[in-house]
Design an enzyme around this catalytic site. Structure first.
Site: not given
Length: 604
Positions: A235, A255
């Site tokens: 990740h 994000r």
């Protein structure tokens, strides 16, 4: 040796989202179900999933459909996915989310009262149904609340050490309770493995302590095949500072809500490198990217929402080339949106409550005012037990099923964020349904006492060995350090070959470690018993990584940086050879139906 015996028609090993959904599904068919969890019920790693559940509900953008979701999943997986699993997943995810809602899950809402959906990496449209940034916790709470009424027997703080067989068929499992160290034998007509991932084989990971590859190793030792083990997802955004929290996940939802990645010069470096197959879906500039996060249907997604494998490699490039943050990461900035959103600080706290408190409490950072330091962390494995796409049963071990992260096929070379939670629901249910059907169609098998006695002897061996110079923790530490350094984000043949040699030495060391004390909650003993599983899955990852001489998805070879068409036509399958060694074979991918090929072409 005395051991407690439990009898169930279906035994589910693992009580995360996949295990709970499988247990509920099996119980709905009227069979007796046992649920074994390594930790306490409610503490499964699924609670750490934050961003949301991917399902083409089309509540926020009516252009979404199962076909677009299918195409996105296949593209993200570099077309090594099981197309049948990707098809089933895309078609059945919306109903699975609505079912969860009917059972009491409280999702965030649109203004007109429908389930709200957010943007996420690799998904063309807003697709993730969410509960702030605590979606996994809500999923577990809902499944548990529903499951406790189904008559399921729960065995908490219990670890399964080996599967018991009658011929080729699995007929039970042997394990121990972690509190008192007493042995248990579970007799069952069918077993569902839902034990999650392998993150604890690496030094830096977002995974909890339970993730030691138990299900994958149990299946392998029982004669099942593993597949796609080279594809380990790092990740892109784990916490970097302070060291005590290094690797803890920072949700992609940051994000999705407008957070941007910057290097130490303050530049958004993700615009520097956009893959060809995503160029027509990626924003041309920062302004277009911002409009996308705010729901503008005419805008394309910002490059921070490209697939996880690509974002992680871009971050590593910035770090290696000297443009990283002071503590070895890059900067993730959500505070900047205050210049665009009225009441921005309160907005951030509302949208990302867990992230706000996580950084405030663990790092003394206020994400509404300051940037976060983030870097790649071992997060997920796309590989796992090879299963039939429809039933989730192992083709080589009758009666053995696998679901969730423990199983392979759906995600191919790289998983899209949010697909894991819908994977748990769709294939957890399928595994439970088919396991119940198998149990109804077959009589109970015979549990061989010789197998049980051998398992007892192996479990007690660490107590009975001669004094050793090192304990299990040192072996585990060295394994994690080696895997992080030699089989990490960027790989080479020479380093992975060294890893395979080192694993042989580590296996010898693990076989000689001695533990002291008694069997009642002896953490050293537990670690010693986890080591064989960690070593098995680590070897599978390294050997598959050596065989795949190309770069694709989460597997990046510095010595073979290009994608090679030949390697896109098969999956790598790991099996235990007759002499006990690990064998790697190439399994040709089944031909995709013309109608699914057309869907992919339409959505490029």
């Amino acid at each position: 040796m005395q051991h407690q015996i439990h009898e169930h028609e279906v035994l589910v090993v693992g009580a995360g989202g996949a295990g709970l959904r499988a247990a509920i599904a099996a119980a709905s068919h009227g069979v007796s179900v046992g649920l074994v969890c390594k930790s306490l019920l409610g503490k499964a790693h699924t609670v750490m999933a934050e961003g949301g559940v991917a399902a083409a509900l089309a509540n926020v953008d009516d252009r979404d459909s199962w076909k677009v979701h299918f195409a996105d999943t296949m593209r993200g997986g570099q077309y090594l996915n099981s197309w049948r699993m990707a098809e089933l997943h895309a078609k059945e995810s919306p109903a699975a989310v609505k079912e969860l809602e009917a059972w009491g899950a409280v999702f965030d809402r649109t203004k007109d009262g429908r389930i709200l959906q957010r943007n996420f990496g690799g998904h063309r449209y807003p697709r993730l149904a969410h509960v702030g940034d605590r979606t996994g916790l809500e999923m577990i709470r809902t499944l548990q609340d529903h499951g406790v009424h189904q008559g399921i027997d729960v065995h908490m703080e219990c670890t399964v050490l080996t599967l018991l067989k009658d011929g080729d068929r699995v007929v039970g499992a042997f394990g121990y309770d972690r509190e008192r160290g007493r042995f248990r034998v579970f007799r069952a007509k069918a077993i569902v493995l839902a034990t999650g991932g392998i993150g604890r084989a690496f030094k830096i990971t977002s995974n909890s302590w339970e993730y030691t590859g138990d299900g994958q190793a149990l299946a392998y030792e029982a004669g099942a095949e593993l597949m796609d083990m080279e594809f380990v997802q790092f990740h892109p955004t784990g916490m970097v500072w302070p060291p005590s929290v290094r690797g803890i996940l920072v949700t992609e939802g940051v994000r999705g809500e407008g957070g941007v990645l910057k290097n130490n010069a303050g530049r958004r470096f993700m615009f520097d490198d956009i893959p060809d197959n995503y160029k027509n879906q990626t924003a041309a500039d920062e302004e277009e990217g911002w409009r996308y996060t705010q729901g503008d249907k005419s805008a394309r997604r910002p490059p921070e929402l490209l697939t996880r494998d690509h974002v992680a490699r871009c971050i590593m490039r910035e770090i290696k080339e000297g443009r990283g943050s002071p503590h070895g990461g890059v900067f993730l900035d959500i505070a900047w949106i205050k210049s665009r959103v009225p009441g921005g600080a309160a907005y951030i706290e509302k949208k990302l409550p867990s992230m706000y408190h996580q950084f405030k409490q663990l790092a003394d950072i206020d994400i509404t005012r300051e940037v976060m330091e983030v870097g790649p962390t071992t997060h997920y494995i796309m590989g796992g037990v090879r299963v039939d796409p429809d039933s989730q049963m192992s083709p080589t071990v009758p009666g053995l099923f696998a679901a969730g992260e423990c199983a392979a096929g759906l995600h191919g070379a790289n998983r899209l964020g949010g697909n894991s939670l819908s994977d748990l629901l769709v294939f957890g249910k399928r595994a439970g349904d088919y396991a119940a059907a198998f149990a109804k169609a077959h009589p109970s098998g015979r549990v061989d006492e010789g197998q049980v006695e051998a398992a007892v002897k192996a479990a007690l061996a660490p107590f009975e060995r001669a004094r050793s110079d090192e304990g299990p923790y040192q072996v585990q530490f060295d394994l994690q350090e080696m895997m992080q350094n030699l089989v990490g984000i960027v790989r080479t043949e020479s380093e992975m070959a060294i890893a395979v040699e080192t694993l042989a030495d580590l296996r010898n060391r693990a076989a000689s470690v001695k533990v002291v004390g008694n069997r009642e909650y002896n953490a050293g003993w537990h670690t010693a018993l986890d080591l064989p599983n960690l070593l098995t899955i680590s070897e599978a990852i390294a050997r598959a990584g050596l065989e795949r001489r190309e770069s694709r998805g989460a597997h990046f070879r510095d010595d073979y940086p290009a994608k090679v068409d030949e390697f896109g036509r098969f999956n790598l399958v790991i099996s235990k050879d007759r002499d006990g060694t690990m064998k790697v074979t190439r399994a040709p991918m089944p031909e995709m139906p013309a109608e699914l090929k057309a869907i992919i072409e339409e959505n490029k």
